[in-house]
Scaffold this motif. Structure first.
Motif, short mmCIF file in Angstrom:
data_model
loop_
_atom_site.label_atom_id
_atom_site.label_comp_id
_atom_site.label_asym_id
_atom_site.label_seq_id
_atom_site.Cartn_x
_atom_site.Cartn_y
_atom_site.Cartn_z
N ASP A 107 11.82 15.10 11.65
CA ASP A 107 10.54 14.62 12.15
C ASP A 107 9.45 14.82 11.09
O ASP A 107 8.65 13.91 10.83
CB ASP A 107 10.18 15.36 13.45
N LYS A 108 9.46 16.00 10.46
CA LYS A 108 8.49 16.27 9.40
C LYS A 108 8.70 15.30 8.24
O LYS A 108 7.74 14.76 7.68
CB LYS A 108 8.62 17.71 8.91
N GLU A 109 9.96 15.09 7.90
CA GLU A 109 10.29 14.18 6.82
C GLU A 109 9.81 12.77 7.15
O GLU A 109 9.25 12.07 6.30
CB GLU A 109 11.82 14.19 6.61
N SER A 110 10.00 12.36 8.38
CA SER A 110 9.56 11.03 8.80
C SER A 110 8.04 10.92 8.76
O SER A 110 7.50 9.90 8.32
CB SER A 110 10.05 10.73 10.22
N LYS A 111 7.35 11.96 9.21
CA LYS A 111 5.88 11.95 9.17
C LYS A 111 5.40 11.86 7.73
O LYS A 111 4.47 11.10 7.43
CB LYS A 111 5.33 13.21 9.84
N THR A 112 6.02 12.62 6.84
CA THR A 112 5.64 12.57 5.43
C THR A 112 5.86 11.17 4.87
O THR A 112 5.00 10.63 4.16
CB THR A 112 6.46 13.61 4.63
N ARG A 113 6.99 10.58 5.18
CA ARG A 113 7.30 9.24 4.74
C ARG A 113 6.27 8.23 5.28
O ARG A 113 5.79 7.35 4.55
CB ARG A 113 8.71 8.85 5.19
N LEU A 114 5.92 8.37 6.55
CA LEU A 114 4.92 7.48 7.16
C LEU A 114 3.55 7.65 6.51
O LEU A 114 2.83 6.68 6.29
CB LEU A 114 4.82 7.73 8.66
N GLU A 115 3.19 8.91 6.23
CA GLU A 115 1.91 9.15 5.57
C GLU A 115 1.88 8.50 4.19
O GLU A 115 0.87 7.88 3.81
CB GLU A 115 1.66 10.66 5.45
N ARG A 116 2.98 8.61 3.43
CA ARG A 116 3.05 7.97 2.11
C ARG A 116 2.93 6.45 2.24
O ARG A 116 2.24 5.80 1.46
CB ARG A 116 4.35 8.35 1.40
N LEU A 117 3.64 5.90 3.22
CA LEU A 117 3.57 4.45 3.44
C LEU A 117 2.14 4.02 3.81
O LEU A 117 1.64 3.01 3.32
CB LEU A 117 4.54 4.02 4.55
N ALA A 118 1.49 4.82 4.65
CA ALA A 118 0.12 4.51 5.05
C ALA A 118 -0.82 4.55 3.84
O ALA A 118 -1.69 3.69 3.68
CB ALA A 118 -0.35 5.49 6.12
N GLU A 119 -0.62 5.54 2.96
CA GLU A 119 -1.43 5.63 1.74
C GLU A 119 -1.20 4.42 0.84
O GLU A 119 -2.15 3.86 0.28
CB GLU A 119 -1.12 6.93 0.99
N GLU A 120 0.07 4.00 0.70
CA GLU A 120 0.40 2.85 -0.14
C GLU A 120 -0.25 1.58 0.42
O GLU A 120 -0.81 0.78 -0.33
CB GLU A 120 1.91 2.66 -0.24
N VAL A 121 -0.15 1.43 1.73
CA VAL A 121 -0.75 0.25 2.37
C VAL A 121 -2.26 0.27 2.16
O VAL A 121 -2.89 -0.76 1.84
CB VAL A 121 -0.36 0.19 3.87
N GLU A 122 -2.87 1.43 2.32
CA GLU A 122 -4.31 1.56 2.14
C GLU A 122 -4.71 1.22 0.71
O GLU A 122 -5.69 0.50 0.47
CB GLU A 122 -4.75 2.99 2.49
N ARG A 123 -3.95 1.72 -0.27
CA ARG A 123 -4.25 1.41 -1.68
C ARG A 123 -4.11 -0.07 -1.95
O ARG A 123 -4.92 -0.67 -2.66
CB ARG A 123 -3.29 2.19 -2.59
N GLU A 124 -3.08 -0.68 -1.35
CA GLU A 124 -2.85 -2.12 -1.54
C GLU A 124 -4.01 -2.90 -0.93
O GLU A 124 -4.49 -3.87 -1.52
CB GLU A 124 -1.53 -2.52 -0.88
N ILE A 125 -4.47 -2.48 0.23
CA ILE A 125 -5.60 -3.16 0.88
C ILE A 125 -6.85 -3.03 0.01
O ILE A 125 -7.58 -4.00 -0.22
CB ILE A 125 -5.85 -2.60 2.29
N VAL A 126 -7.10 -1.83 -0.52
CA VAL A 126 -8.26 -1.60 -1.39
C VAL A 126 -8.12 -2.43 -2.66
O VAL A 126 -9.09 -3.05 -3.14
CB VAL A 126 -8.41 -0.09 -1.72
N ALA A 127 -6.94 -2.48 -3.23
CA ALA A 127 -6.71 -3.26 -4.45
C ALA A 127 -6.95 -4.72 -4.21
O ALA A 127 -7.55 -5.43 -5.05
CB ALA A 127 -5.30 -3.02 -4.98
N ARG A 128 -6.50 -5.23 -3.07
CA ARG A 128 -6.72 -6.66 -2.74
C ARG A 128 -8.21 -6.93 -2.50
O ARG A 128 -8.70 -8.01 -2.84
CB ARG A 128 -5.90 -7.05 -1.51
N ALA A 129 -8.86 -5.97 -1.91
CA ALA A 129 -10.29 -6.16 -1.62
C ALA A 129 -11.10 -6.17 -2.92
O ALA A 129 -12.10 -6.88 -3.04
CB ALA A 129 -10.78 -5.05 -0.71
N GLU A 130 -10.67 -5.38 -3.90
CA GLU A 130 -11.37 -5.32 -5.18
C GLU A 130 -11.14 -6.56 -6.01
O GLU A 130 -11.95 -6.92 -6.84
CB GLU A 130 -10.96 -4.07 -5.96
N SER A 131 -10.00 -7.22 -5.83
CA SER A 131 -9.72 -8.39 -6.67
C SER A 131 -10.17 -9.67 -6.08
O SER A 131 -10.98 -10.05 -5.47
CB SER A 131 -8.26 -8.53 -6.97
#
Length: 131
Positions: A107-131
Motif C-alpha cells: 500500500d505504501k509502495e502504491s501510494k509512493t508510485r501514485l504520488e510520483r505519477l501525480a508529480e509527473e502529471v503536474e510537471r507535464e501540465i505546467v510544461a504544457r502551460a508554459e509552452s
C-alpha cells in the motif's frame, strides 16, 4: 455351508457375551461400553474383546486399572490434539500478521508510485502551460 453358518452363529453369540461382560464391568466403574472401547483404541491398548471379557470376569482389579490407564491415555491424546490445534492457530495468526505487513508495505509502495505519477502529471501540465 450349514456347519459354517453354525460356527458363525456360535462365534457371534460368544462375541455378544464378551461385550455384555465388558459393558457390565465398565459400567460398574462409571464408563459406558462405547466410551471404554474408544478410550482403549485412543490409548493404543490393543486387547481384543475376548481378553477384555476374561479380565473383567477373572481379574476385576486389573480391569479397573485398565480403565484408568485408558482414561489417562485418552486425556493425553486430547491434550496433544489441543496443543496441535493451538500451534496451528498460532501459525495462522503469524501468517495473517505477515500478510498484513506485506499488504501495508504494498500500500505504501502504491501510494509512493501514485504520488510520483501525480508529480509527473503536474510537471507535464505546467510544461504544457508554459509552452
Amino acid at each position: 455351508q450349514g456347519i459354517n453358518a453354525e460356527y458363525m452363529g456360535k462365534k457371534r453369540d460368544g462375541r455378544a457375551l464378551w461385550i455384555q461382560r465388558i459393558s457390565g464391568a465398565a459400567t460398574e466403574h462409571g464408563v459406558p461400553y462405547n466410551q471404554f472401547i474408544n478410550q482403549m483404541a485412543c490409548s493404543g491398548i490393543l486387547l481384543n474383546r475376548k481378553m477384555l471379557s476374561e479380565l473383567a470376569m477373572n481379574e476385576p482389579l486389573s480391569f479397573r486399572c485398565l480403565i484408568e490407564v485408558a482414561r489417562e491415555g485418552l486425556a493425553e491424546q486430547r491434550r496433544l490434539q489441543l496443543e496441535e490445534i493451538n500451534a496451528r492457530r498460532d501459525q495462522q495468526i503469524e501468517e495473517t500478521e505477515s500478510h498484513r505487513e506485506w499488504v501495508v508495505a504494498k500500500d505504501k509502495e502504491s501510494k509512493t508510485r501514485l504520488e510520483r505519477l501525480a508529480e509527473e502529471v503536474e510537471r507535464e501540465i505546467v510544461a504544457r502551460a508554459e509552452s
